[in-house]
Design an enzyme around this catalytic site. Structure first.
Site, PDB file in Angstrom:
ATOM      1  N   GLU A 205      18.013  18.097   5.208  1.00  0.00           N
ATOM      2  CA  GLU A 205      18.211  18.789   6.479  1.00  0.00           C
ATOM      3  C   GLU A 205      19.675  18.877   6.887  1.00  0.00           C
ATOM      4  OE1 GLU A 205      15.566  16.983   9.282  1.00  0.00           O
ATOM      5  OE2 GLU A 205      13.789  17.541   8.134  1.00  0.00           O
ATOM      6  N   LYS A 335       5.007  21.284  15.317  1.00  0.00           N
ATOM      7  CA  LYS A 335       5.304  21.940  14.043  1.00  0.00           C
ATOM      8  C   LYS A 335       4.215  22.976  13.786  1.00  0.00           C
ATOM      9  CE  LYS A 335       7.606  18.010  11.776  1.00  0.00           C
ATOM     10  NZ  LYS A 335       7.436  16.917  10.783  1.00  0.00           N
TER      11      LYS A 335
END
Length: 426
Positions: A205, A335
């Site tokens: 990330e 999510k």
């Protein structure tokens, strides 16, 4: 009224070089909506099913041609002629067509791709940005970015157990200012690591992934970087963690820092961290099935820090309701691919917010240049967003979209700032 005229899907690549699904929806008025589906590395066992091909001779088994075919051969014929603005009926039609409790037949990656592409097409047809189309006139809160600047766990090849060490620019006046502060700390952290002879390699990330002796060492490095950037830890910039503890929960114990710890011992560890550092949020501090441990932890420190259910809730209203009824955790990580449709995602957010839980719109470690979650964060007034470090274009794309939204909202824009963390007393 714009109707669905055609739906197409294709295989594209995500940020880890793995295939994922991209969908395009064409409406009767000529508008097109496109969406690409993300993919997680540390996935909760209760998540909706991400359909992969399993053919080891093609993309090492990770191809998504089955999901693409499901869109083209099954979902598309079923949805032609639907009113594109009737998102709930469209999503329900796909859920019914799938017929399984976890979207295992068509694949959550197929269903979600269509769901998000439909929303983007309908917004274009209404001549509205997606955040306004979904959220209406009340969509005006820019989220605090929880920026993952140091990676461990399954996002990095290192000895650090905790998966994400994040910074939250809570003292900024605007999103753009908060983003700038985060970027400055990120670059200062790189300088600190170089100065100490530590690796500046990046995790999935975009955060740095040095090999460190302990998790506290990571927090100390970040605080040093915050100070070097000219900011005050806890006042200007706070800290946050994603522990992803299900990844190291084995045989009834947490294999953490070389020891086998109980939920009670882990809770005591977190209580010490909260006392010693300006922590505003701890995500997945305990295993996704350790409801008893979660309840104890919530009772112990839930009034001082945000306790976020990711693997615990998997953006599922049913599991979230269980948490609400037992006063377990106090925040929902959102999510879209965990539950697999936009409608179910928005239902989970609404339930959380009505019940006094904070919400955090989140990316996955396998991302694309799609920016839909940035609009969802503003549409739902989430107040917080997780979309990685200010590096790697699949992460920066979301930050840049939020900059555009803030500019467009102009005087109506409000940055959530410190108010996003009502339990933080630092």
């Amino acid at each position: 009224m714009a109707l669905i005229d055609a739906i197409h899907a294709r295989e594209i690549l995500d940020s880890r070089g793995n295939p994922t699904v991209e969908v395009e929806v064409l409406l009767s008025d000529g508008q097109i909506g496109r969406a690409a589906v993300p993919s997680g590395a540390s996935t909760g066992e209760h998540e909706a099913v991400e359909l992969r091909d399993g053919d080891k001779g093609r993309y090492l088994g990770k191809g998504v041609q089955k999901a693409v075919d499901a869109v083209i051969d099954e979902i598309s014929p079923a949805l032609i002629g639907f009113d594109a603005t009737d998102q709930r009926s469209i999503d329900q039609a796909m859920i019914d067509l799938d017929g399984t409790p976890n979207k295992g037949k068509l694949g959550a990656n197929a269903i979600l791709g269509v769901s998000l592409a439909v929303a983007n097409a309908a917004a274009a047809s209404a001549d509205l940005p997606l955040y306004k189309y979904l959220g209406g006139p009340n969509a005006h809160v820019l989220p605090v970015p929880l920026m993952n600047i140091l990676n461990g766990g399954s996002h990095a090849d290192s000895d650090v157990d905790i998966q994400e060490f994040m910074i939250a620019p809570i003292g900024a006046e605007t999103f753009s200012e908060g983003l700038r502060w985060g970027v400055e700390v990120y670059h200062n952290l790189k300088a600190v690591l170089q100065e100490k002879g530590l690796s500046t390699g990046l995790g999935d990330e975009g955060g740095f992934a040095p090999n460190l002796p302990s998790n506290r060492a990571a927090l100390d490095l970040i605080q040093e970087a915050i100070k070097n950037a000219g900011y005050t830890p806890g006042t200007d910039i706070a800290l946050a963690l994603d522990v992803a503890s299900s990844e190291f929960y084995k045989e009834g114990a947490y294999q953490f820092e070389g020891k086998a710890l109980s939920a009670t011992e882990m809770s005591a560890y977190y209580a010490e961290l909260v006392a010693d550092y300006p922590l505003v949020s701890i995500e997945d501090p305990l295993d996704e099935n350790d409801w008893e441990g979660w309840k104890t932890l919530t009772d112990t420190i839930g009034d001082k820090v945000q306790l976020v259910g990711d693997d615990l809730f998997v953006t599922n209203p049913v599991r979230l309701q269980q948490g609400i009824e037992t006063a377990t955790a106090n925040s929902l990580l959102v999510k879209v691919n965990q539950i697999g449709s936009l409608t179910e995602t928005l239902d989970a957010v609404s339930l959380a917010q009505r019940s006094g839980y904070t919400t955090i719109t989140s990316h996955r470690s396998g991302e694309t240049e799609d920016t839909t979650i940035a609009d969802i964060a503003v549409a739902t007034n989430a107040g917080q967003i997780k979309t990685g470090a200010p590096a790697r274009s699949e992460r920066v794309a979301k930050y840049n979209q939020l900059l555009r939204i803030e500019e467009e909202l102009d005087d109506a824009a409000r940055y959530a700032g410190r108010s996003a963390f009502p339990r933080f007393k630092g």
